[in-house]
Design a protein around this motif. Structure first.
Motif, mmCIF file in Angstrom:
data_model
loop_
_atom_site.group_PDB
_atom_site.id
_atom_site.type_symbol
_atom_site.label_atom_id
_atom_site.label_comp_id
_atom_site.label_asym_id
_atom_site.label_seq_id
_atom_site.Cartn_x
_atom_site.Cartn_y
_atom_site.Cartn_z
ATOM 1 N N LYS B 108 0.803 -1.211 0.000
ATOM 2 C CA LYS B 108 0.000 0.000 0.000
ATOM 3 C C LYS B 108 0.845 1.273 0.000
ATOM 4 C CE LYS B 108 -3.719 -2.498 0.240
ATOM 5 N NZ LYS B 108 -3.126 -3.841 0.352
ATOM 6 N N CYS B 109 2.150 1.097 0.107
ATOM 7 C CA CYS B 109 3.016 2.270 0.230
ATOM 8 C C CYS B 109 3.523 2.688 -1.147
ATOM 9 C CB CYS B 109 4.192 1.919 1.133
ATOM 10 S SG CYS B 109 5.462 3.189 1.189
ATOM 11 N N HIS B 110 3.447 3.988 -1.439
ATOM 12 C CA HIS B 110 3.900 4.468 -2.751
ATOM 13 C C HIS B 110 5.401 4.281 -2.922
ATOM 14 C CE1 HIS B 110 4.023 7.648 0.192
ATOM 15 N NE2 HIS B 110 4.993 8.216 -0.486
ATOM 16 N N PHE B 111 6.140 4.281 -1.812
ATOM 17 C CA PHE B 111 7.580 4.070 -1.941
ATOM 18 C C PHE B 111 7.868 2.630 -2.361
ATOM 19 C CE2 PHE B 111 8.488 8.090 0.116
ATOM 20 C CZ PHE B 111 9.635 8.467 -0.565
ATOM 21 N N GLU B 170 5.611 9.635 5.757
ATOM 22 C CA GLU B 170 4.704 9.694 6.907
ATOM 23 C C GLU B 170 3.283 10.004 6.447
ATOM 24 O OE1 GLU B 170 6.477 12.446 9.697
ATOM 25 O OE2 GLU B 170 8.360 11.354 9.760
ATOM 26 N N CYS B 171 2.914 9.414 5.315
ATOM 27 C CA CYS B 171 1.632 9.767 4.691
ATOM 28 C C CYS B 171 0.459 9.037 5.307
ATOM 29 C CB CYS B 171 1.694 9.454 3.205
ATOM 30 S SG CYS B 171 1.523 7.673 2.857
ATOM 31 N N ARG B 172 0.711 7.929 5.972
ATOM 32 C CA ARG B 172 -0.293 7.133 6.682
ATOM 33 C C ARG B 172 -1.268 6.383 5.788
ATOM 34 N NH1 ARG B 172 -3.489 10.214 9.847
ATOM 35 N NH2 ARG B 172 -3.702 8.755 11.553
HETATM 36 S S1 SF4 Z 1 3.309 6.238 6.092
HETATM 37 FE FE1 SF4 Z 1 5.321 5.713 5.299
HETATM 38 S S2 SF4 Z 1 5.252 3.482 5.192
HETATM 39 FE FE2 SF4 Z 1 3.126 4.138 5.357
HETATM 40 S S3 SF4 Z 1 2.416 4.292 3.236
HETATM 41 FE FE3 SF4 Z 1 3.149 6.313 3.865
HETATM 42 S S4 SF4 Z 1 5.270 6.415 3.187
HETATM 43 FE FE4 SF4 Z 1 4.672 4.253 3.182
#
Ligand code: SF4
Ligand code: SF4
Lengths: 176, 554
Positions: B108-111, B170-172
């Motif tokens: 689910k993470c864009h990274f 830190e997009c959550r």
């Molecule tokens: S909060 Fe961090 S780990 Fe979670 S989806 Fe966003 S970028 Fe990825």
């Protein structure tokens, strides 16, 4: 059966293997997800890779096709142009197709197709040159984006937190 | 460079996966090594910035060098820091204990989606800290040890923390999908905090934070420069619309203090958003003032540590008190709203010396801000539109076919989902949503938040922004969407290059760099406003672009 027919008949199986090879460059955990998830929004790299390979395959098979830079292939190469790999690594997947096709030919008795196969290989090589151009264009685009940052002054909020007066002060200091 | 042989290439491709991660294939993730190369890390903080904040271990160092010049007892410092925080933040302890590694967050993470690096899976990102936590603090640590994936705090682990806590915005988004509500963003925050204890941080966060602390805004602009820049925008408004707008500065006794990210005062396309604010305030005759001290909505403290966040947030309230305003109105910022909604009240609240925001035009009382006394410009504008207090001509935005990008913080941290859409309905003739998997609570980050909007990692940003850009590509193809509206200053600065790469200019206009312009919502509002005393048949938009009016169309 002519090679052309063989390619068309084996399209799905060749593409499936090709996808495995390209996506297999990623770590095993990643491979599982990139391979399985078919939704283009939930898996952009997987989707761009799969559609890019399919378009590329069709171009290779269709001897009348002259344009290599089809939309999905460009997208796939755009993804690869951003990865921290060399140009050679980014494009080497193309040559895998020779091996995949050769394997199918072997099954059918290679001799029959030998000449056609050589022609096919030459087509792959020519395509490699075209793809190299596409790839370098993508790289150039990255640099262009960086340049635009400076041209628009956006770099002050994305590069260095300095106000103009601070820059002037620093320049004065340097001049001294 | 040697000519690669086909056979070699094949070996390269088929048998050495992980070229993208620099890791060894099939090895356990714990045994892989993090490699720093120019371009995959943001530059470390300059010593003077570290000193400015009073952080320890200021020095010149670089992540791509073997020796990070850590203090001798750095392991003890980190572990003590972790212990302190486990005692202080119940959420952290919970997040360390309850993950069942179900993997729901993994993709689910864009990274992760943009890099393919497994350590960018939220579950593994948190595991980087969790493995150390278990080794040091959890109960069964001695019995199961390495089998459980526990590991001691080593320099490699520290380097991994640095790499991957700065590949998380830190997009959550991941927390939306976690059945236990684990917020990996908070784990990232903790890793960054711990790293600061031993002098490991990035310049692009510490310098803006230092500037904000000193002059009031990220750019380090002094009051006169701040004022001067706004006066240029006032001139532009006059030239385009023929209307005089009258912002005031540091005016005591104003009803409202308006605070927005300073990027809106400086760089394109934020300045056009700012022009939109100015026009709307003039339109309704709002009694407001700007502050040249609290001249920054953004709060890079959020990306640094909780004390800094508290301090920078407190500055806005100190200024509100000094000026004697009744309440605060906030501009289009992302993380400012996260700080406000999730942390302000426990840090600096309640702001009892202020009044609950009440729109002087419609009389609406914003009870949702009863404690913080600060409301979002979109809440305020949507209320004005609902009460028909704005004279709008959406056809002035006929040249724009927007889609709306929900910025992570307003969407996920404050639930601002419907107001911007309500505003869009009123100010443009037509707009289109992106795929449902990529908007509202599930929105994909721009890929450059939390201080990662820095130039040296541009390629990384293009990767992490791929899931967002990919959704924009679809609406561009399908509906001819040509602009990306949003309510965040970091978005305005970072989505632009993202669009330039993924949706480059295909028009004949050499001045354009992309097919999809990035635009603040308030610019669209300002552009649609019919102002008293404006020039007849206005021909230009707020960017001096030509408008498609009924006349020119025929
Ligand atoms: S909060 Fe961090 S780990 Fe979670 S989806 Fe966003 S970028 Fe990825
Ligand atoms: S979804 Fe939650 S419980 Fe599952 S692996 Fe991710 S953080 Fe752990």
């Amino acid at each position: 059966m002519k090679l052309q027919e063989l390619l068309i008949k084996n399209r799905d199986s060749i593409l499936a293997d090709w996808e495995d090879i390209v996506l297999g460059e990623y770590a095993p955990e990643t491979f599982r997800i990139f391979k399985k998830q078919k939704n283009r929004f939930a898996n952009p790299i997987g989707h761009k890779t799969v559609t890019g390979l399919a378009e590329l395959f069709d171009v290779l098979c269709d001897e009348s096709a002259e344009e290599v830079d089809t939309p999905a292939l460009i997208e796939m190469l755009k993804v690869r142009a951003l990865q921290p790999i060399t140009a050679a690594e980014a494009l080497s997947f193309l040559f895998e197709i020779k091996i995949l096709v050769e394997q199918r030919c072997q099954k059918q008795g290679m001799d029959k197709h030998y000449k056609e196969f050589l022609v096919f290989c030459a087509r792959v090589d020519a395509t490699a040159l075209a793809m190299f151009s596409i790839f370098t264009n993508c790289r150039q685009q990255v640099y262009q984006v960086r340049l635009n940052e400076f041209k628009t002054g956006r770099n002050i909020i994305t590069d260095n937190a300095k106000c103009s007066s601070q820059v002037v002060r620093e320049n004065m200091k340097n001049d001294e | 460079m040697a000519i690669p042989k086909v056979e070699q290439l094949r070996v390269n491709v088929a048998h050495e996966p992980n070229m993208f991660t620099g890791a060894i294939p099939k090895a356990d993730w714990q045994d892989t090594f993090t490699e720093f190369k120019e371009g995959n890390f943001a530059y470390p903080a300059k010593p003077e910035m570290v000193d400015y904040h009073g952080f320890p271990n200021s020095r010149v160092w670089s992540p791509d060098e073997e020796d990070w010049k850590l203090p001798d007892n750095w392991e003890t410092i980190i572990l003590q820091g972790l212990k302190d925080r486990l005692g202080k933040f119940r959420s952290l302890k919970l997040y360390m204990d309850i993950c069942v590694r179900c993997g729901a967050c993994a993709d689910k993470c864009h990274f992760f989606l943009g890099t393919g690096d497994p350590k960018n899976m939220p579950v593994l990102r948190a595991e980087l800290l969790r493995s150390v936590y278990r080794n040091e603090f959890s109960v069964g640590r001695k019995i199961l040890g390495k089998m459980m994936g526990n590991r001691p705090m080593t320099a490699n682990v520290l380097k991994e923390w640095f790499m991957y806590s700065y590949q998380c915005t830190e997009c959550r988004r991941c927390s939306v999908f976690c059945p236990y509500g684990i917020d990996t963003a908070e784990v990232t925050m903790m890793m960054r905090e711990l790293l600061h204890l031993v002098g490991v941080g990035i310049n692009w966060i510490l310098e803006p934070a230092a500037n904000s602390n000193r002059t009031g805004n990220h750019m380090g602009l002094q009051p006169h420069t701040f004022k001067e820049n706004i006066s240029y925008l006032v001139d532009d408004i006059k030239e385009i619309t023929g209307v005089d707008v009258h912002p005031t500065f540091n005016r005591k006794g104003a009803e409202v203090l308006f605070i927005t990210p300073s990027a809106d005062v400086f760089a394109e396309p934020g300045i056009f958003t700012f022009m939109g604010y100015l026009l709307m305030f003039e339109h309704i005759g709002l009694d407001y003032t700007l502050s040249t001290y609290a001249s920054e909505g953004g709060n890079f403290g959020l990306f640094t540590n909780n004390e800094m966040m508290k301090k920078l947030n407190a500055k806005m309230y100190a200024e509100a008190k000094r000026l004697g305003v009744k309440w605060l109105l906030g501009g289009e910022c992302g993380h400012m709203w996260r700080v406000l909604h999730q942390y302000m009240d426990t840090m600096n609240g309640p702001a009892d010396f202020l009044e609950v925001p009440k729109s002087p035009v419609t009389g609406t009382v914003f009870k949702n801000a009863a404690s913080t006394k600060m409301i979002h410009i979109s809440e305020f504008t949507a209320d004005l539109i609902k009460h028909k207090k704005l004279k709008l001509d959406p056809s002035r935005n006929a040249h724009r076919v927007p889609t709306f990008h929900d910025s992570c913080n307003p969407a996920r941290a404050m639930g601002l989902l419907d107001e911007p859409r309500y505003i869009l309905d009123a100010v443009v003739p037509t707009w289109h949503e992106m795929n449902e998997n990529t908007i509202r609570e599930k929105t994909f980050c721009c890929g450059s938040g939390t201080g990662l909007n820095t130039g040296e990692i541009m390629e990384l940003r293009m990767r992490s922004g791929l899931p967002r850009a990919n959704a924009v590509q679809e609406v561009n193809e399908k509906y001819g969407v040509n602009c990306l509206a949003n309510v965040c200053a970091i978005d305005r600065a970072t989505l632009q290059p993202l669009m330039e790469y993924w949706l480059p200019n295909t028009s004949d206009d050499p001045m354009r760099t992309t097919d999809v312009d990035v635009i603040g919502l308030s610019e669209l509002v300002g552009n649609a406003l019919v102002m008293d005393g404006e020039i007849e048949n206005r021909e230009q938009g707020l960017r001096f672009e030509e408008l498609i009016t009924a006349d020119t169309e025929g």
